[in-house]
Design a protein around this motif. Structure first.
Motif, PDB file in Angstrom:
ATOM      1  N   THR A 182      10.083 -11.693 -14.557  1.00 34.11           N
ATOM      2  CA  THR A 182       9.935 -12.342 -15.881  1.00 34.11           C
ATOM      3  C   THR A 182       9.856 -13.665 -15.529  1.00 34.11           C
ATOM      4  OG1 THR A 182      12.464 -12.871 -16.372  1.00 34.11           O
ATOM      5  CG2 THR A 182      11.529 -10.666 -16.945  1.00 34.11           C
ATOM      6  N   PRO A 183       9.142 -14.639 -16.368  1.00 27.62           N
ATOM      7  CA  PRO A 183       9.251 -16.031 -16.097  1.00 27.62           C
ATOM      8  C   PRO A 183      10.322 -16.859 -15.830  1.00 27.62           C
ATOM      9  CG  PRO A 183       7.702 -15.430 -17.989  1.00 27.62           C
ATOM     10  CD  PRO A 183       8.545 -14.175 -17.640  1.00 27.62           C
ATOM     11  N   ASP A 184      11.487 -16.360 -16.324  1.00 32.54           N
ATOM     12  CA  ASP A 184      12.590 -17.181 -16.184  1.00 32.54           C
ATOM     13  C   ASP A 184      13.641 -16.741 -14.940  1.00 32.54           C
ATOM     14  OD1 ASP A 184      13.135 -14.641 -17.212  1.00 32.54           O
ATOM     15  OD2 ASP A 184      14.421 -15.380 -19.092  1.00 32.54           O
ATOM     16  N   ASN A 185      12.850 -15.987 -14.085  1.00 28.80           N
ATOM     17  CA  ASN A 185      13.258 -15.720 -12.728  1.00 28.80           C
ATOM     18  C   ASN A 185      14.069 -14.530 -12.829  1.00 28.80           C
ATOM     19  OD1 ASN A 185      11.882 -17.696 -11.033  1.00 28.80           O
ATOM     20  ND2 ASN A 185      13.426 -19.108 -11.457  1.00 28.80           N
ATOM     21  N   LEU A 186      14.222 -13.660 -13.801  1.00 30.90           N
ATOM     22  CA  LEU A 186      14.864 -12.512 -13.962  1.00 30.90           C
ATOM     23  C   LEU A 186      13.970 -11.368 -13.011  1.00 30.90           C
ATOM     24  CD1 LEU A 186      17.516 -11.342 -15.125  1.00 30.90           C
ATOM     25  CD2 LEU A 186      16.133 -10.335 -16.810  1.00 30.90           C
ATOM     26  N   GLU A 187      14.604 -10.609 -12.306  1.00 30.46           N
ATOM     27  CA  GLU A 187      14.104  -9.637 -11.619  1.00 30.46           C
ATOM     28  C   GLU A 187      14.814  -8.198 -11.736  1.00 30.46           C
ATOM     29  OE1 GLU A 187      12.032 -10.321  -7.528  1.00 30.46           O
ATOM     30  OE2 GLU A 187      13.928  -9.472  -6.932  1.00 30.46           O
ATOM     31  N   VAL A 188      14.107  -7.114 -12.154  1.00 30.20           N
ATOM     32  CA  VAL A 188      14.676  -5.753 -12.388  1.00 30.20           C
ATOM     33  C   VAL A 188      14.341  -4.868 -11.424  1.00 30.20           C
ATOM     34  CG1 VAL A 188      15.014  -3.994 -14.224  1.00 30.20           C
ATOM     35  CG2 VAL A 188      14.779  -6.392 -14.818  1.00 30.20           C
ATOM     36  N   GLN A 189      15.055  -4.259 -10.523  1.00 28.03           N
ATOM     37  CA  GLN A 189      14.755  -3.551  -9.628  1.00 28.03           C
ATOM     38  C   GLN A 189      15.178  -1.985  -9.875  1.00 28.03           C
ATOM     39  OE1 GLN A 189      16.469  -5.098  -5.822  1.00 28.03           O
ATOM     40  NE2 GLN A 189      15.729  -7.091  -6.292  1.00 28.03           N
ATOM     41  N   VAL A 190      14.352  -1.084  -9.668  1.00 28.12           N
ATOM     42  CA  VAL A 190      14.747   0.418  -9.956  1.00 28.12           C
ATOM     43  C   VAL A 190      13.637   1.156  -9.046  1.00 28.12           C
ATOM     44  CG1 VAL A 190      14.921  -0.097 -12.416  1.00 28.12           C
ATOM     45  CG2 VAL A 190      12.629   0.603 -11.792  1.00 28.12           C
ATOM     46  N   LEU A 217      18.973 -12.761 -10.349  1.00 28.84           N
ATOM     47  CA  LEU A 217      18.070 -14.009 -10.511  1.00 28.84           C
ATOM     48  C   LEU A 217      17.653 -14.407  -9.057  1.00 28.84           C
ATOM     49  CD1 LEU A 217      20.466 -15.810 -13.012  1.00 28.84           C
ATOM     50  CD2 LEU A 217      18.435 -14.485 -13.468  1.00 28.84           C
ATOM     51  N   LYS A 218      16.360 -14.584  -9.024  1.00 29.68           N
ATOM     52  CA  LYS A 218      15.713 -14.832  -7.776  1.00 29.68           C
ATOM     53  C   LYS A 218      16.012 -16.261  -7.236  1.00 29.68           C
ATOM     54  CE  LYS A 218      11.535 -14.157  -9.553  1.00 29.68           C
ATOM     55  NZ  LYS A 218      10.395 -14.061  -9.761  1.00 29.68           N
ATOM     56  N   ASP A 219      16.565 -17.244  -8.025  1.00 34.82           N
ATOM     57  CA  ASP A 219      16.894 -18.232  -7.341  1.00 34.82           C
ATOM     58  C   ASP A 219      18.351 -18.547  -7.205  1.00 34.82           C
ATOM     59  OD1 ASP A 219      17.805 -18.211 -10.103  1.00 34.82           O
ATOM     60  OD2 ASP A 219      17.199 -20.190 -10.816  1.00 34.82           O
ATOM     61  N   GLN A 220      19.185 -17.385  -7.157  1.00 38.55           N
ATOM     62  CA  GLN A 220      20.512 -17.381  -6.816  1.00 38.55           C
ATOM     63  C   GLN A 220      20.733 -16.270  -5.809  1.00 38.55           C
ATOM     64  OE1 GLN A 220      22.903 -16.515 -10.461  1.00 38.55           O
ATOM     65  NE2 GLN A 220      22.192 -18.190 -11.502  1.00 38.55           N
ATOM     66  N   THR A 221      21.929 -16.458  -4.985  1.00 39.86           N
ATOM     67  CA  THR A 221      22.309 -15.622  -3.767  1.00 39.86           C
ATOM     68  C   THR A 221      23.264 -14.622  -4.206  1.00 39.86           C
ATOM     69  OG1 THR A 221      24.040 -17.377  -2.920  1.00 39.86           O
ATOM     70  CG2 THR A 221      21.566 -17.657  -2.232  1.00 39.86           C
ATOM     71  N   ALA A 222      23.644 -14.625  -5.566  1.00 40.13           N
ATOM     72  CA  ALA A 222      24.728 -13.592  -5.799  1.00 40.13           C
ATOM     73  C   ALA A 222      24.153 -12.334  -5.590  1.00 40.13           C
ATOM     74  CB  ALA A 222      25.435 -13.895  -7.186  1.00 40.13           C
ATOM     75  N   PRO A 223      25.097 -11.313  -5.288  1.00 41.79           N
ATOM     76  CA  PRO A 223      24.646  -9.916  -5.544  1.00 41.79           C
ATOM     77  C   PRO A 223      24.071  -9.264  -6.663  1.00 41.79           C
ATOM     78  CG  PRO A 223      26.945 -10.148  -4.426  1.00 41.79           C
ATOM     79  CD  PRO A 223      26.774 -11.549  -5.212  1.00 41.79           C
ATOM     80  N   PRO A 224      23.176  -8.276  -6.484  1.00 46.67           N
ATOM     81  CA  PRO A 224      22.599  -7.883  -7.506  1.00 46.67           C
ATOM     82  C   PRO A 224      23.649  -7.373  -8.613  1.00 46.67           C
ATOM     83  CG  PRO A 224      21.412  -7.143  -5.825  1.00 46.67           C
ATOM     84  CD  PRO A 224      22.581  -7.786  -5.355  1.00 46.67           C
ATOM     85  N   LEU A 225      23.269  -7.480  -9.930  1.00 47.89           N
ATOM     86  CA  LEU A 225      24.101  -6.598 -10.933  1.00 47.89           C
ATOM     87  C   LEU A 225      23.515  -5.385 -11.153  1.00 47.89           C
ATOM     88  CD1 LEU A 225      26.307  -6.958 -13.122  1.00 47.89           C
ATOM     89  CD2 LEU A 225      24.734  -7.887 -14.640  1.00 47.89           C
ATOM     90  N   VAL A 226      24.500  -4.400 -11.018  1.00 42.11           N
ATOM     91  CA  VAL A 226      24.116  -2.998 -11.335  1.00 42.11           C
ATOM     92  C   VAL A 226      24.758  -2.538 -12.626  1.00 42.11           C
ATOM     93  CG1 VAL A 226      24.446  -0.563 -10.531  1.00 42.11           C
ATOM     94  CG2 VAL A 226      24.331  -2.611  -8.695  1.00 42.11           C
ATOM     95  N   ILE A 227      23.633  -2.009 -13.590  1.00 39.97           N
ATOM     96  CA  ILE A 227      23.731  -1.462 -14.810  1.00 39.97           C
ATOM     97  C   ILE A 227      23.704   0.135 -14.882  1.00 39.97           C
ATOM     98  CG2 ILE A 227      23.495  -3.777 -15.704  1.00 39.97           C
ATOM     99  CD1 ILE A 227      20.804  -2.821 -16.941  1.00 39.97           C
ATOM    100  N   ARG A 228      24.182   0.705 -15.736  1.00 37.94           N
ATOM    101  CA  ARG A 228      24.234   2.119 -16.109  1.00 37.94           C
ATOM    102  C   ARG A 228      23.657   2.209 -17.588  1.00 37.94           C
ATOM    103  NH1 ARG A 228      25.590   4.488 -11.251  1.00 37.94           N
ATOM    104  NH2 ARG A 228      26.882   3.143  -9.917  1.00 37.94           N
ATOM    105  N   PRO A 229      23.553   3.508 -17.847  1.00 41.65           N
ATOM    106  CA  PRO A 229      22.948   3.776 -19.022  1.00 41.65           C
ATOM    107  C   PRO A 229      23.894   3.464 -20.196  1.00 41.65           C
ATOM    108  CG  PRO A 229      22.538   5.782 -17.811  1.00 41.65           C
ATOM    109  CD  PRO A 229      23.320   4.703 -16.833  1.00 41.65           C
ATOM    110  N   GLY A 230      23.251   2.767 -21.350  1.00 43.72           N
ATOM    111  CA  GLY A 230      23.965   2.252 -22.481  1.00 43.72           C
ATOM    112  C   GLY A 230      24.522   0.718 -22.315  1.00 43.72           C
ATOM    113  N   ARG A 240      22.733 -17.789 -17.952  1.00 45.46           N
ATOM    114  CA  ARG A 240      23.935 -17.090 -17.879  1.00 45.46           C
ATOM    115  C   ARG A 240      23.734 -15.875 -18.165  1.00 45.46           C
ATOM    116  NH1 ARG A 240      26.380 -20.111 -20.694  1.00 45.46           N
ATOM    117  NH2 ARG A 240      26.166 -19.009 -22.669  1.00 45.46           N
ATOM    118  N   LEU A 241      23.999 -14.841 -17.456  1.00 48.81           N
ATOM    119  CA  LEU A 241      24.107 -13.273 -17.606  1.00 48.81           C
ATOM    120  C   LEU A 241      25.276 -12.961 -18.545  1.00 48.81           C
ATOM    121  CD1 LEU A 241      22.789 -12.075 -14.187  1.00 48.81           C
ATOM    122  CD2 LEU A 241      21.291 -12.296 -16.398  1.00 48.81           C
ATOM    123  N   THR A 242      25.007 -12.121 -19.351  1.00 47.86           N
ATOM    124  CA  THR A 242      26.132 -11.335 -20.070  1.00 47.86           C
ATOM    125  C   THR A 242      25.757 -10.037 -20.039  1.00 47.86           C
ATOM    126  OG1 THR A 242      26.296 -13.330 -21.521  1.00 47.86           O
ATOM    127  CG2 THR A 242      27.186 -11.420 -22.427  1.00 47.86           C
TER     128      THR A 242
END
Length: 334
Positions: A182-190, A217-230, A240-242
């Protein structure tokens, strides 16, 4: 009158067999916008019918280690070398196709149509597309999605989104990831799953229906956030991610049925959603009205289908700007 060319003439260009006269005719033919899309369609068909081979990097690495131990060992065997040559020929043919388009004098290259397929919707429009990898995407109104026309990397499947879309990603045999940026550097990987991505001026959001998704977030070195259904993840404009669990994800896809679902939603937020969907501007000068909340489900394909309902519920009046017909001013009645 522009020449009408056969498919074989265009294929001759891809194979490097076209004569100077044929190249000249193709350049004239490409001045017609409809022919440009057909050109890319035939190029992709030719690419599928003539698969190209790339070097096996892992094999090359192992052979480089052997060469250090035994200098007589060649770096690449004959088969790998043959793959490298064929890959080079393919790149040159693709480059020739690019140069032919540029020399035709069209503005296609400057709109990056040359390298990417574009899928778009206008205000109030919802459309479903099937991507080349057989994944399905539903675009909300006022949304653009682009993907590479030519799959040269043979690694990730990539897409760039501005707006809102629901993805149903098909899992490939070689387990290639599908990555949405996305334009704000969010990256979703599946790998293969169903999810919704929202990305507009107010921030970004990811809603997971099925499977598992990694977000980073492409400009951060933090590990990817893993989310599940729901799960629903929001990215604010401040970066900031919530993460929220066990959300009613079906409500986030109500737009596919042209529905709005408001749950104690402020009128300022209601106005923002209508603006994003329909491309009209709302003016709320009364701060008290802007903070009033609304609840309920409303189906509307145009602003005029929902505004009378809002006026009846909240005792409002809608005024149109005389010099700006797409501007609505909301006023509380006494």
């Amino acid at each position: 009158m522009k020449p009408t060319l056969s498919k074989q003439t265009i294929v001759n260009v891809f194979e490097g067999k076209a004569s100077p006269l044929q190249k000249s005719l193709v350049q004239e033919w490409l001045e017609v916008p409809e022919n440009q899309e057909l050109y890319f369609q035939w190029l992709e068909e030719w690419e599928r019918d003539n698969p190209q081979f790339f070097p096996d990097q892992e094999t090359a690495y192992r052979k480089s280690l052997q060469q250090r131990q035994n200098p007589a060992t060649p770096f690449l065997d004959e088969a790998a070398e043959g793959k490298r040559v064929r890959s080079g020929r393919y790149i040159w043919r693709l480059a020739a196709s690019v140069l032919l388009l540029l020399s035709s004098g069209t503005a296609l290259f400057f709109k990056d149509e040359l390298l990417y397929r574009h899928y778009e919707t206008s205000y109030g429009e919802i459309r479903t597309f099937t991507l080349p990898d057989e994944s399905r995407v539903v675009l909300n109104a006022n949304t653009t999605l682009k993907i590479p026309r030519f799959d040269l990397s043979q690694t990730d499947r990539r897409a760039w989104l501005s707006g809102e879309a629901e993805f149903s990603v098909k899992h490939t045999k070689d387990h290639r990831r599908f990555v949405v940026s996305t334009p704000d550097n969010l990256e979703v990987q599946v790998l293969g799953t169903e999810f919704i991505v929202y990305s507009r001026n107010r921030g970004s959001k990811v809603v997971l229906n099925k499977g598992k998704v990694q977000i980073r977030l492409k400009d951060q070195t933090a590990p990817p956030l893993v989310i599940r259904p729901g799960d629903v993840v929001n990215l604010s404009r401040q970066g900031r991610l919530t993460l929220r669990h066990q959300q009613p994800v079906s409500q986030h896809g109500a737009w596919k049925d042209h529905r709005f679902i408001f749950n104690n939603t402020t009128m300022s937020e209601v106005a923002s959603q209508l603006t994003e969907r329909f491309g009209v501007r709302f003016v709320i000068r009364d701060s008290t009205l802007a903070r009033r909340t609304l609840g309920g489900t409303f189906k509307a394909r145009t602003p005029d289908e929902i505004l009378p309902i809002l006026c009846d519920m909240l005792n409002l009046e809608v005024r149109h700007g005389p010099d700006a017909p797409d501007t609505y001013e909301l006023i509380s009645l006494p």
